[in-house]
Design a protein around this motif. Structure first.
Motif, PDB file in Angstrom:
ATOM      1  N   UNK A 175       4.326   5.911  -9.508  1.00 11.46           N
ATOM      2  CA  UNK A 175       3.283   6.239 -10.688  1.00 11.46           C
ATOM      3  C   UNK A 175       2.045   6.583 -10.472  1.00 11.46           C
ATOM      4  N   UNK A 176       1.837   7.218  -9.278  1.00  9.93           N
ATOM      5  CA  UNK A 176       0.460   7.924  -8.916  1.00  9.93           C
ATOM      6  C   UNK A 176       0.652   9.223  -8.771  1.00  9.93           C
ATOM      7  N   UNK A 177      -0.277   9.976  -9.398  1.00  7.19           N
ATOM      8  CA  UNK A 177      -0.524  11.316  -9.430  1.00  7.19           C
ATOM      9  C   UNK A 177       0.333  12.186  -9.962  1.00  7.19           C
ATOM     10  N   UNK A 178       1.820  11.822 -10.046  1.00  9.02           N
ATOM     11  CA  UNK A 178       2.735  13.026 -10.332  1.00  9.02           C
ATOM     12  C   UNK A 178       3.283  12.523 -11.813  1.00  9.02           C
ATOM     13  N   UNK A 179       4.642  12.841 -12.069  1.00  6.01           N
ATOM     14  CA  UNK A 179       4.942  12.757 -13.593  1.00  6.01           C
ATOM     15  C   UNK A 179       4.729  11.526 -14.385  1.00  6.01           C
TER      16      UNK A 179
END
Length: 367
Positions: A175-179
């Motif tokens: 849950x960090x940086x991406x979708x």
């Protein structure tokens, strides 16, 4: 003894210690997304830790962002990963696969279907990305239609099932940086439907992904990684960021997940609030944590486990070096990713274990 060396039950598995190898993209997978030929050796070398969280593994063609990253959604992927999980288990560690959908952090040159990335909204991050042809501007992504979102969620729970079939002990939702983070961020999510606008709406996607994975493999085999202080890749939560994460962690806590993995960037008050809202195990990653502070967050009760990236990359025998108060080697940043002209082993499986142990000052109690 430093509490980081004590065993712990995490979900349905027993860990030999509380040291976690953090997920690190290494870009050494085969063209079809199966782990490369040295992956089992690489992970097996580092399996004296309690838990290994693998590099990010895409759950679908749309989920791939970078070249040579592994997937976990085909029979070939499952067969390839079985060699890796067997090597990890043979050396005593447990393993969770990190499910990583890159979202807009992608380029058509890097995906099997050569299509633009998908995202909550058609907003480019304003950055470049590595491709096999060199650095390229990241194009504007295609906004997911609301009728596509269930299928995107389905990809996560299908990948979770594939991970278990490949021998994983569980999965970590990235849950960090991406979708997922892109849905949370005001700067990347301008939707006006039930997945955009209010922080409750922006958190809906990650909650539904977590619910789907739990329904597929069980809460005790599901973890999630978040970073409230991360603002890279064009992501911003505005002033409501702390309240967004308080709400999100409160809702995720209701699912009874095996753990929450936080990459922490300094807001100690918010970290304390999230700890109070979380009833299960917490893994804490403090980038650039000094060696003499290893184990402090476990000893204080703030976390049950601590995760380490570069230290485990450069020191396959990381646990032994801590126990013997030995020198820690530094990682070579130029060989992080699998495009070294010398070959994939360089900076991957060629970091040595100790033969001659030299003293290194540390506050670790080895009694």
């Amino acid at each position: 003894m430093n509490p980081i060396f004590s065993p712990l039950t995490l979900g349905r598995v027993r860990l030999q210690n509380r040291i976690v190898m953090a997920p690190m993209t290494r870009a050494r997978a085969n063209a079809d997304g199966t782990p490369g030929s040295l992956a089992a050796e690489y992970y097996g070398q580092r399996a004296s830790v309690g838990l290994i969280v693998t590099e990010g593994t895409q759950p679908s063609d749309d989920g791939q962002g970078f070249p040579a990253t592994p997937g976990i959604y085909t029979e070939a992927h499952i067969a390839g990963w079985r060699k890796v999980t067997s090597a990890i288990h043979a050396h005593g560690a447990k393993v969770f696969f990190q499910l990583m959908h890159a979202g807009r952090m992608s380029h058509p040159d890097n995906t099997p279907h050569h299509r633009q990335g998908v995202a909550p909204s058609a907003i480019a991050p304003g950055e470049q990305i590595f491709t096999l042809a060199g650095m390229r501007d990241i194009p504007v992504p295609r906004a997911l239609a609301i009728e596509e979102i269930p299928g995107t969620i389905d990809a996560y729970h299908h990948a979770a099932r594939c991970a278990i079939e490949a021998g994983a002990d569980g999965v970590e939702i990235h849950g960090v940086a991406y979708l997922i983070h892109q849905f949370l961020a005001l700067s990347a999510n301008r939707r006006t439907d039930r997945y955009g606008g209010s922080m409750e709406n922006r958190a809906r996607f990650v909650i539904e992904v977590a619910q789907a994975v739990v329904a597929e493999i069980g809460a005790d085999r599901t973890g999630i990684r978040l970073s409230p202080g991360f603002t890279g890749m064009g992501l911003s939560h505005g002033d409501e960021g702390p309240d967004l994460y308080r709400y999100l962690v409160t809702e995720l806590n209701k699912l009874g997940l095996a753990y929450l993995h936080i990459v922490h960037y300094g807001d100690e008050s918010l970290l304390s609030d999230l700890r109070e809202r979380w009833d299960q195990a917490l893994i804490l990653n403090r980038p650039e944590r000094p060696r003499d502070e290893i184990g402090n967050d476990i000893a204080s009760g703030l976390a049950e486990l601590e995760s380490y990236g570069q230290m485990t990359l450069a020191n396959p025998d990381f646990v032994h070096r801590l126990l013997t108060n030995a020198h820690l080697s530094a990682a070579d940043r130029t060989t992080y990713f699998g495009n070294s002209p010398e070959g994939y082993a360089v900076g991957y499986t060629d970091y040595g274990s100790l033969t001659d142990v030299s003293p290194y000052p540390s506050s670790l109690d080895k009694s």
